[in-house]
Design an enzyme around this catalytic site. Structure first.
Site, PDB file in Angstrom:
ATOM      1  N   HIS A 140       0.836  -1.203   0.000  1.00  0.00           N
ATOM      2  CA  HIS A 140       0.000   0.000   0.000  1.00  0.00           C
ATOM      3  C   HIS A 140       0.872   1.255   0.000  1.00  0.00           C
ATOM      4  O   HIS A 140       2.101   1.184  -0.044  1.00  0.00           O
ATOM      5  CB  HIS A 140      -0.999  -0.016   1.165  1.00  0.00           C
ATOM      6  CG  HIS A 140      -0.370  -0.147   2.522  1.00  0.00           C
ATOM      7  ND1 HIS A 140       0.426   0.832   3.068  1.00  0.00           N
ATOM      8  CD2 HIS A 140      -0.408  -1.149   3.433  1.00  0.00           C
ATOM      9  CE1 HIS A 140       0.834   0.464   4.262  1.00  0.00           C
ATOM     10  NE2 HIS A 140       0.351  -0.759   4.509  1.00  0.00           N
TER      11      HIS A 140
ATOM     12  N   HIS B 115       3.971   1.699   2.233  1.00  0.00           N
ATOM     13  CA  HIS B 115       5.211   1.077   1.755  1.00  0.00           C
ATOM     14  C   HIS B 115       5.840   1.924   0.648  1.00  0.00           C
ATOM     15  O   HIS B 115       7.055   2.151   0.628  1.00  0.00           O
ATOM     16  CB  HIS B 115       4.935  -0.330   1.205  1.00  0.00           C
ATOM     17  CG  HIS B 115       4.250  -1.247   2.178  1.00  0.00           C
ATOM     18  ND1 HIS B 115       3.043  -1.843   1.907  1.00  0.00           N
ATOM     19  CD2 HIS B 115       4.594  -1.640   3.427  1.00  0.00           C
ATOM     20  CE1 HIS B 115       2.677  -2.586   2.943  1.00  0.00           C
ATOM     21  NE2 HIS B 115       3.600  -2.473   3.885  1.00  0.00           N
TER      22      HIS B 115
ATOM     23  N   CYS C 241       3.628 -10.042  20.466  1.00  0.00           N
ATOM     24  CA  CYS C 241       2.718  -9.688  19.364  1.00  0.00           C
ATOM     25  C   CYS C 241       3.167 -10.429  18.109  1.00  0.00           C
ATOM     26  O   CYS C 241       4.258 -10.178  17.601  1.00  0.00           O
ATOM     27  CB  CYS C 241       2.715  -8.189  19.080  1.00  0.00           C
ATOM     28  SG  CYS C 241       1.818  -7.787  17.542  1.00  0.00           S
TER      29      CYS C 241
ATOM     30  N   CYS D   6       3.948  -8.062  15.067  1.00  0.00           N
ATOM     31  CA  CYS D   6       5.257  -7.395  15.151  1.00  0.00           C
ATOM     32  C   CYS D   6       6.379  -8.432  15.152  1.00  0.00           C
ATOM     33  O   CYS D   6       7.526  -8.089  14.913  1.00  0.00           O
ATOM     34  CB  CYS D   6       5.395  -6.603  16.443  1.00  0.00           C
ATOM     35  SG  CYS D   6       4.363  -5.159  16.584  1.00  0.00           S
TER      36      CYS D   6
ATOM     37  N   CYS E   2      -1.222  -4.698  21.763  1.00  0.00           N
ATOM     38  CA  CYS E   2      -0.104  -4.158  20.996  1.00  0.00           C
ATOM     39  C   CYS E   2      -0.414  -2.710  20.638  1.00  0.00           C
ATOM     40  O   CYS E   2      -1.458  -2.423  20.069  1.00  0.00           O
ATOM     41  CB  CYS E   2       0.108  -4.969  19.719  1.00  0.00           C
ATOM     42  SG  CYS E   2       1.266  -4.172  18.608  1.00  0.00           S
TER      43      CYS E   2
ATOM     44  N   HIS F 166      -0.619  -2.646  16.556  1.00  0.00           N
ATOM     45  CA  HIS F 166      -1.649  -3.412  15.844  1.00  0.00           C
ATOM     46  C   HIS F 166      -2.985  -3.501  16.573  1.00  0.00           C
ATOM     47  O   HIS F 166      -3.953  -4.002  16.018  1.00  0.00           O
ATOM     48  CB  HIS F 166      -1.131  -4.812  15.531  1.00  0.00           C
ATOM     49  CG  HIS F 166       0.014  -4.802  14.560  1.00  0.00           C
ATOM     50  ND1 HIS F 166       1.323  -4.890  14.956  1.00  0.00           N
ATOM     51  CD2 HIS F 166       0.040  -4.656  13.215  1.00  0.00           C
ATOM     52  CE1 HIS F 166       2.108  -4.806  13.889  1.00  0.00           C
ATOM     53  NE2 HIS F 166       1.366  -4.666  12.842  1.00  0.00           N
TER      54      HIS F 166
ATOM     55  N   LYS G  72      -3.121   5.185  11.412  1.00  0.00           N
ATOM     56  CA  LYS G  72      -2.005   4.694  10.612  1.00  0.00           C
ATOM     57  C   LYS G  72      -2.612   3.854   9.504  1.00  0.00           C
ATOM     58  O   LYS G  72      -3.480   3.037   9.746  1.00  0.00           O
ATOM     59  CB  LYS G  72      -1.093   3.836  11.476  1.00  0.00           C
ATOM     60  CG  LYS G  72       0.007   3.161  10.669  1.00  0.00           C
ATOM     61  CD  LYS G  72       0.857   2.302  11.584  1.00  0.00           C
ATOM     62  CE  LYS G  72       1.925   1.563  10.822  1.00  0.00           C
ATOM     63  NZ  LYS G  72       1.477   0.441  10.038  1.00  0.00           N
TER      64      LYS G  72
ATOM     65  N   LYS H 285      -2.636  -2.571   6.518  1.00  0.00           N
ATOM     66  CA  LYS H 285      -3.527  -3.641   6.107  1.00  0.00           C
ATOM     67  C   LYS H 285      -4.428  -4.049   7.265  1.00  0.00           C
ATOM     68  O   LYS H 285      -5.622  -4.225   7.100  1.00  0.00           O
ATOM     69  CB  LYS H 285      -2.701  -4.829   5.640  1.00  0.00           C
ATOM     70  CG  LYS H 285      -3.547  -5.991   5.195  1.00  0.00           C
ATOM     71  CD  LYS H 285      -2.666  -7.132   4.733  1.00  0.00           C
ATOM     72  CE  LYS H 285      -3.470  -8.391   4.611  1.00  0.00           C
ATOM     73  NZ  LYS H 285      -3.664  -9.060   5.876  1.00  0.00           N
TER      74      LYS H 285
HETATM   75  N1  MSP Z   1       9.454  -6.574   7.581  1.00  0.00           N
HETATM   76  C1  MSP Z   1       9.535  -5.533   8.527  1.00  0.00           C
HETATM   77  C2  MSP Z   1      10.730  -4.637   8.256  1.00  0.00           C
HETATM   78  C3  MSP Z   1      12.043  -5.332   8.223  1.00  0.00           C
HETATM   79  S1  MSP Z   1      13.326  -4.234   7.813  1.00  0.00           S
HETATM   80  C4  MSP Z   1      14.723  -5.068   8.116  1.00  0.00           C
HETATM   81  C5  MSP Z   1       8.283  -4.696   8.463  1.00  0.00           C
HETATM   82  N2  MSP Z   1       7.574  -4.765   7.337  1.00  0.00           N
HETATM   83  S2  MSP Z   1       6.241  -3.933   7.020  1.00  0.00           S
HETATM   84  O1  MSP Z   1       5.724  -4.499   5.811  1.00  0.00           O
HETATM   85  O2  MSP Z   1       5.392  -3.913   8.143  1.00  0.00           O
HETATM   86  O3  MSP Z   1       6.737  -2.488   6.672  1.00  0.00           O
HETATM   87  C6  MSP Z   1       6.944  -1.534   7.668  1.00  0.00           C
HETATM   88  C7  MSP Z   1       7.443  -0.261   7.032  1.00  0.00           C
HETATM   89  O4  MSP Z   1       6.582   0.122   5.950  1.00  0.00           O
HETATM   90  C8  MSP Z   1       7.450   0.930   7.960  1.00  0.00           C
HETATM   91  O5  MSP Z   1       8.591   1.005   8.765  1.00  0.00           O
HETATM   92  C9  MSP Z   1       7.411   2.052   6.960  1.00  0.00           C
HETATM   93  O6  MSP Z   1       8.684   2.222   6.403  1.00  0.00           O
HETATM   94  C10 MSP Z   1       6.448   1.523   5.930  1.00  0.00           C
HETATM   95  N3  MSP Z   1       5.078   1.866   6.256  1.00  0.00           N
HETATM   96  C11 MSP Z   1       4.043   0.997   6.427  1.00  0.00           C
HETATM   97  N4  MSP Z   1       2.913   1.711   6.655  1.00  0.00           N
HETATM   98  C12 MSP Z   1       3.188   3.031   6.646  1.00  0.00           C
HETATM   99  C13 MSP Z   1       2.438   4.213   6.786  1.00  0.00           C
HETATM  100  N5  MSP Z   1       1.135   4.217   6.989  1.00  0.00           N
HETATM  101  N6  MSP Z   1       3.096   5.384   6.692  1.00  0.00           N
HETATM  102  C14 MSP Z   1       4.434   5.458   6.466  1.00  0.00           C
HETATM  103  N7  MSP Z   1       5.159   4.372   6.333  1.00  0.00           N
HETATM  104  C15 MSP Z   1       4.578   3.134   6.430  1.00  0.00           C
HETATM  105  O7  MSP Z   1       8.024  -3.981   9.405  1.00  0.00           O
END
Ligand code: MSP
Length: 500
Positions: A17, A20, A125, A128, A143, A146, A294, A297
């Protein structure tokens, strides 16, 4: 000079989304900017495919976790391409090259005496994939990220002696004040360290989906160590037949605040334990919010980046995100806000400036930029502008840098109104002044567009071509003398038909 920038690797437990895409675009802007400064750049993004978050989703769907990686990794790859990310490699933690190297590094940490066997009990969690300390728990047992119930878990597994790196980490933070940026995030991480660090588990016994612990293959390596190591392993195999570690390590990381602790604390400690240089630094950004939540998903509150790109183009989205939300802070975004900035700033301010400049040079000077000297009132506004933008970008201040650049766009528009070339064109006695004005506009537009190039690579690329600019390096105002034949340019940010 070399520059290595990374994004978090994303879990393959659902569709990508805008959140990311946001991190990926941020890292891409830095990657492109450093390339424009003539540096050797390596830009990495990818997917995190092991561990609890993925296993849980696989169980829910009744599929093999491997299948989720094969389903979603291509989607993340595709999203990166659609937002015009210029990544040099896309890592998947299921890559053989990654797995082998993770085992090597973890073995080194073990050999160096930083691992022991023990039992852990705490609040866990599964989304996480993390145990929470008492101070992190919300409403008794939830959490904070989440909003789901935590479970009480007990595990016998291998532990990483994080506690023994307390002083080393404190020293690192002291010696390198910009190791974690922005400052308030650094303070947050440092406060966590100063509370006293507890050892963390390095492996999981119950879990089957992961990288086997080399000395105890009944367990898999905890997904966070597997994942963090991607930044390091990728350089070993990301370019076929080459080991880029020497050239590019240490990395600069872009990530959001939800995974600060892993990056700012576990990661440097783990690298120290392995005898590897700690990261060059990291910038922690905030969350994109829609209606105050935030976007993620699990909360189901997702703005579709594909639709936005289809209608407005990737550049408009890239611009909007970094203009609207102050990078580093949380910020609200909305489709209305996006459309408004598209219309008023991209189409009316920048797009019009480009078209007016080209058409006036076309009409009054047969499409050739006059060889002239710009008026000081215009040239003065550009003095030091590129340098200021570079300084801000060196501090990853993406919004402030864009703000500085946008001042130039506004200055140029104001100058068009003040100088009124259409009036000068009617008076032969003003021919020289008109030369100077048109030269200044074309030159200002060129310099500004080069600065915008990292933010909006496609549209600025088209404009630079029309301006007869062969290179993409940043340039000082006045460094090109005129004489170029300008080309045609279709509107950079066309008006949307209501039917769209
Ligand atoms: N897989 C772990 C990260 C491992 S890095 C060695 C993870 N993945 S995640 O799919 O949950 O992605 C988290 C990251 O996605 C956040 O740290 C951020 O960079 C980005 N974001 C996810 N949702 C976001 C928002 N709503 N806003 C901004 N960034 C966001 O955690």
């Amino acid at each position: 000079m070399s520059f290595y920038v990374t994004t978090p690797i994303y879990y393959v437990n659902g569709e990508p989304h805008l959140g990311h895409a946001y991190s990926t675009i941020a890292a891409d802007i830095l990657a492109r900017h450093h390339r424009q400064r003539g540096e050797d750049v390596f830009f990495l993004t990818g997917t995190d495919e092991h561990g609890e978050p993925v296993t849980q989703e696989a169980e829910r769907e009744g599929v093999d976790p491997r299948e989720l990686g094969d389903r979603y990794a291509p989607r993340f790859k595709d999203l990166a391409a659609r937002v015009s990310a210029s990544n040099d490699f896309f890592i998947r933690t299921t890559d053989e090259g990654h797995i082998k190297r993770v085992q090597d590094v973890v073995q080194r940490v073990y050999d160096n005496g930083h691992v022991y066997e023990g039992t852990y009990e705490g609040w866990y969690c599964p989304r996480c994939a993390d145990f929470k300390t008492e101070s992190e728990i919300e409403d008794g047992s939830r959490c904070p990220i989440h909003k789901i119930e935590l479970t009480r878990e007990e595990e016998k597994n291998w532990f990483f002696r994080l506690s023994s790196f307390q002083q080393d980490l404190e020293r690192l933070y002291e010696q390198r004040p910009s190791f974690v940026e922005p400052d308030f995030r650094r303070n947050e991480a440092l406060a966590f360290i100063k509370q006293g660090l507890q050892d963390v588990s390095l492996s999981r016994r119950r879990l089957k989906w992961g990288v086997p612990v080399p000395w105890d293959p009944d367990q898999v390596i905890y997904v966070w160590f597997d994942a963090l190591l991607n930044y390091y392993t990728a350089l070993g195999y990301g370019r076929v037949g080459e080991d880029l570690t020497g050239e590019f390590w240490p990395a600069f990381h872009i990530l959001a605040k939800d995974i600060l602790k892993f990056h700012a604390i576990y990661w440097p400690a783990f690298l120290m334990a392995a005898g590897i240089e700690v990261p060059r630094g990291m910038y922690i950004h905030g969350f994109l919010l829609m209606e105050g939540h935030k976007m993620s998903k699990s909360l189901g509150n997702v703005l579709d980046p594909y639709k936005a790109i289809e209608l407005f183009g990737a550049d408009a989205l890239r611009y909007y995100l970094f203009r609207e939300v102050s990078f580093g802070q949380d910020g609200q975004i909305s489709t209305q806000g996006f459309e408004a900035r598209y219309e008023t700033e991209l189409a009316n301010e920048y797009g019009n400036l480009a078209n007016r400049t080209l058409s006036m040079v076309g009409r009054y000077r047969e499409g050739v930029v006059p060889e002239a000297v710009a008026e000081p009132e215009l040239a003065g506004g550009f003095e030091g502008a590129a340098e200021r933008a570079c300084e801000l970008l060196d501090a990853s201040e993406l919004t402030q840098a864009l703000e500085e650049i946008w001042k130039l766009v506004r200055r140029l528009n104001q100058y068009v109104e003040e100088a009124a070339p259409w009036k000068l064109a009617k008076d032969d006695a003003e021919a020289e002044r008109l030369d100077s004005v048109l030269y200044g506009l074309a030159e200002g537009l060129r310099v500004t567009t080069l600065l915008l190039h990292a933010y909006m690579p496609d549209t600025t690329g088209r404009l630079l071509e029309a301006l007869g600019e062969p290179g993409r390096e940043l340039a000082e105002f006045g460094s090109r003398g005129g004489g170029q034949q300008l080309g045609e340019l279709a509107p950079l940010f066309p008006k949307l038909e209501p039917a769209d």
